[in-house]
Design an enzyme around this catalytic site. Structure first.
Site, PDB file in Angstrom:
ATOM      1  CE1 TYR A   3      -4.066  -2.395   5.235  1.00  0.00           C
ATOM      2  CE2 TYR A   3      -3.419  -0.038   4.810  1.00  0.00           C
ATOM      3  CZ  TYR A   3      -3.863  -1.036   4.336  1.00  0.00           C
ATOM      4  OH  TYR A   3      -3.903  -1.330   3.057  1.00  0.00           O
TER       5      TYR A   3
ATOM      6  CB  SER B  29      -0.866  -0.090   1.130  1.00  0.00           C
ATOM      7  OG  SER B  29      -1.413   1.150   1.403  1.00  0.00           O
TER       8      SER B  29
HETATM    9  N1  LIG Z   1      -8.807  -0.287  -1.662  1.00  0.00           N
HETATM   10  C1  LIG Z   1      -7.643   0.314  -1.062  1.00  0.00           C
HETATM   11  O1  LIG Z   1      -7.918   1.410  -0.869  1.00  0.00           O
HETATM   12  C2  LIG Z   1      -6.411  -0.466  -1.092  1.00  0.00           C
HETATM   13  C3  LIG Z   1      -5.088   0.782  -0.802  1.00  0.00           C
HETATM   14  C4  LIG Z   1      -3.922   0.183  -0.641  1.00  0.00           C
HETATM   15  C5  LIG Z   1      -3.942  -1.442  -0.521  1.00  0.00           C
HETATM   16  N2  LIG Z   1      -5.052  -2.324  -0.360  1.00  0.00           N
HETATM   17  C6  LIG Z   1      -4.716  -3.630  -0.141  1.00  0.00           C
HETATM   18  O2  LIG Z   1      -5.458  -4.400  -1.247  1.00  0.00           O
HETATM   19  C7  LIG Z   1      -5.757  -5.553  -0.974  1.00  0.00           C
HETATM   20  C8  LIG Z   1      -7.099  -5.856  -1.329  1.00  0.00           C
HETATM   21  O3  LIG Z   1      -7.909  -5.096  -0.914  1.00  0.00           O
HETATM   22  P1  LIG Z   1      -9.430  -4.370  -1.729  1.00  0.00           P
HETATM   23  O4  LIG Z   1      -9.113  -3.023  -1.486  1.00  0.00           O
HETATM   24  O5  LIG Z   1      -9.500  -5.320  -2.821  1.00  0.00           O
HETATM   25  O6  LIG Z   1     -10.328  -4.706  -0.311  1.00  0.00           O
HETATM   26  P2  LIG Z   1     -11.634  -5.848  -0.429  1.00  0.00           P
HETATM   27  O7  LIG Z   1     -12.532  -5.287  -1.437  1.00  0.00           O
HETATM   28  O8  LIG Z   1     -12.353  -5.492   1.046  1.00  0.00           O
HETATM   29  O9  LIG Z   1     -11.135  -7.230  -0.525  1.00  0.00           O
HETATM   30  C9  LIG Z   1     -10.497  -8.221   0.419  1.00  0.00           C
HETATM   31  C10 LIG Z   1     -10.569  -9.397  -0.103  1.00  0.00           C
HETATM   32  O10 LIG Z   1      -9.713 -10.188   0.988  1.00  0.00           O
HETATM   33  C11 LIG Z   1     -10.624 -11.308   1.303  1.00  0.00           C
HETATM   34  N3  LIG Z   1     -10.431 -11.468   2.733  1.00  0.00           N
HETATM   35  C12 LIG Z   1     -10.591 -10.893   3.980  1.00  0.00           C
HETATM   36  N4  LIG Z   1     -10.519 -11.438   5.015  1.00  0.00           N
HETATM   37  C13 LIG Z   1     -10.022 -12.551   4.649  1.00  0.00           C
HETATM   38  C14 LIG Z   1      -9.325 -13.766   5.358  1.00  0.00           C
HETATM   39  N5  LIG Z   1      -9.302 -13.790   6.754  1.00  0.00           N
HETATM   40  N6  LIG Z   1      -8.891 -14.864   4.686  1.00  0.00           N
HETATM   41  C15 LIG Z   1      -8.962 -14.773   3.554  1.00  0.00           C
HETATM   42  N7  LIG Z   1      -9.440 -13.719   2.590  1.00  0.00           N
HETATM   43  C16 LIG Z   1      -9.928 -12.467   3.217  1.00  0.00           C
HETATM   44  C17 LIG Z   1     -12.116 -10.790   1.013  1.00  0.00           C
HETATM   45  O11 LIG Z   1     -12.901 -12.322   1.022  1.00  0.00           O
HETATM   46  P3  LIG Z   1     -13.889 -12.741   1.995  1.00  0.00           P
HETATM   47  O12 LIG Z   1     -14.645 -11.496   3.023  1.00  0.00           O
HETATM   48  O13 LIG Z   1     -14.792 -13.452   1.616  1.00  0.00           O
HETATM   49  O14 LIG Z   1     -12.752 -13.561   2.682  1.00  0.00           O
HETATM   50  C18 LIG Z   1     -11.946 -10.219  -0.133  1.00  0.00           C
HETATM   51  O15 LIG Z   1     -11.834 -11.137  -1.281  1.00  0.00           O
HETATM   52  C19 LIG Z   1      -5.537  -5.507   0.588  1.00  0.00           C
HETATM   53  O16 LIG Z   1      -4.369  -6.184   0.986  1.00  0.00           O
HETATM   54  C20 LIG Z   1      -5.451  -4.167   1.117  1.00  0.00           C
HETATM   55  O17 LIG Z   1      -4.662  -3.918   2.219  1.00  0.00           O
HETATM   56  C21 LIG Z   1      -6.299  -1.635  -0.697  1.00  0.00           C
END
Ligand SMILES: NC(=O)c1ccc[n+]([C@@H]2O[C@H](COP(=O)([O-])OP(=O)(O)OC[C@H]3O[C@@H](n4cnc5c(N)ncnc54)[C@H](OP(=O)(O)O)[C@@H]3O)[C@@H](O)[C@H]2O)c1
Length: 267
Positions: free
Chosen positions: A158, A145
């Site tokens: 985080y 991130s």
């Molecule tokens: N969106 C942003 O602004 C942003 C910015 C920088 C970095 N990121 C990073 O990008 C990555 C993806 O995030 P996203 O933005 O796509 O978020 P998201 O839409 O909330 O997706 C999260 C995914 O992780 C899965 N997950 C959550 N808890 C889990 C667990 N205990 N075991 C296995 N799978 C799990 C969820 O599915 P289930 O709930 O079914 O398990 C979902 O598929 C993360 O690492 C986040 O830190 C995001």
């Protein structure tokens, strides 16, 4: 033809946001997909959507796993190997954030976040990298991130978890340089997904325009194809990083505090 045509990709957190966008791009590229997240219902819905959009015979395998549990990574890899799969590209994407004051957050949830954001990606990397090195082929993308580059008050743990993942990945990329295996840290800024709802806050100013998950994923796959070890999607994120290199670190953290400072303390 894409380099991922006919190759096997493991994506964690594949049911939403960035992970689902990776699944779509790699399905389009003709990869065989191994998708994981906790919810089998959402995994099934994702597979259905991918088959409807790309190919009814798309090879997709679903392995629901809770990667916030200590035994998650080993169980997942055992299941994958028992089914006879060999992973060519590992995308450690699953993760979540917790906004708010560190001292009052649920300690159990904090440990789950560290397990999911740091320990599981490290464990999956340790389990799958030796096979890639042996075959002199493969790649690993760790989704870190922009929060990894500085302290982020009210998102402190985080940001720390992503700093560890990013620094680990940049070091590992150099270790792997002669091995035939590529390693990339992906550092998105605010991106459209469920992340902010789960974290319980959206960074101030992000309403003006977040990147789409597809823009983030396209940047990652492009940078990986060019052999880079760090992908920063978006010009404004890259400019922010350049600025951070010339501004005193204490000032950077104070500016970052504006992003998640609770309303009562703001202004
Ligand atoms: N969106 C942003 O602004 C942003 C910015 C920088 C970095 N990121 C990073 O990008 C990555 C993806 O995030 P996203 O933005 O796509 O978020 P998201 O839409 O909330 O997706 C999260 C995914 O992780 C899965 N997950 C959550 N808890 C889990 C667990 N205990 N075991 C296995 N799978 C799990 C969820 O599915 P289930 O709930 O079914 O398990 C979902 O598929 C993360 O690492 C986040 O830190 C995001």
């Amino acid at each position: 033809m894409s380099e991922w045509q006919g190759r096997t990709v493991l994506i964690t957190g594949a049911t939403s946001g960035i992970g689902q966008a990776f699944a779509k791009r790699l399905a389009m590229a003709g990869a065989e997909l191994i998708l994981t997240a906790r919810s089998i219902e959402r995994l099934t819905a994702t597979a259905l959507e991918l088959r409807q959009e790309f190919d009814p015979h798309l090879p997709i395998h679903l392995y629901p796993t809770d990667l916030a549990r200590a035994d998650g990574p080993v169980q997942l890899v055992e299941t994958i190997h028992q089914a006879g799969h060999r992973i060519d590209l590992l995308i450690n994407n699953a993760g979540f954030g917790i906004a708010g004051t560190f001292a009052t957050q649920d300690p159990q949830r904090q440990l789950e976040m560290l397990q999911l954001n740091v320990i599981s990606p490290v464990a999956l990397t340790r389990l799958l990298l030796p096979g890639m090195i042996e075959r002199r082929s493969g790649a690993i993308i760790q989704v870190a991130s922009m929060a990894a580059f500085q302290g982020v008050p009210w998102l402190s743990l985080y940001a720390g978890s992503k700093a560890l993942l990013m620094n680990f990945t940049e070091g590992l990329a150099v270790e792997c340089r002669q091995s035939g295996v590529r390693v990339l840290a992906l550092c998105p800024g605010p991106t459209q997904s469920s992340f902010h709802a789960t974290a319980g806050a959206t960074p101030r100013g992000a309403e003006r325009g977040m990147m789409s998950a597809f823009e983030v994923v396209d940047c990652a796959l492009d940078q990986l194809a060019h052999g880079r070890s760090l992908a920063i999607p978006g010009t404004s994120n890259r400019l922010t990083l350049l600025l951070e290199r010339v501004v005193p670190r204490s000032l950077v953290t104070r500016l970052a505090a504006r992003l998640y400072r609770p309303d009562s303390k703001h202004g």
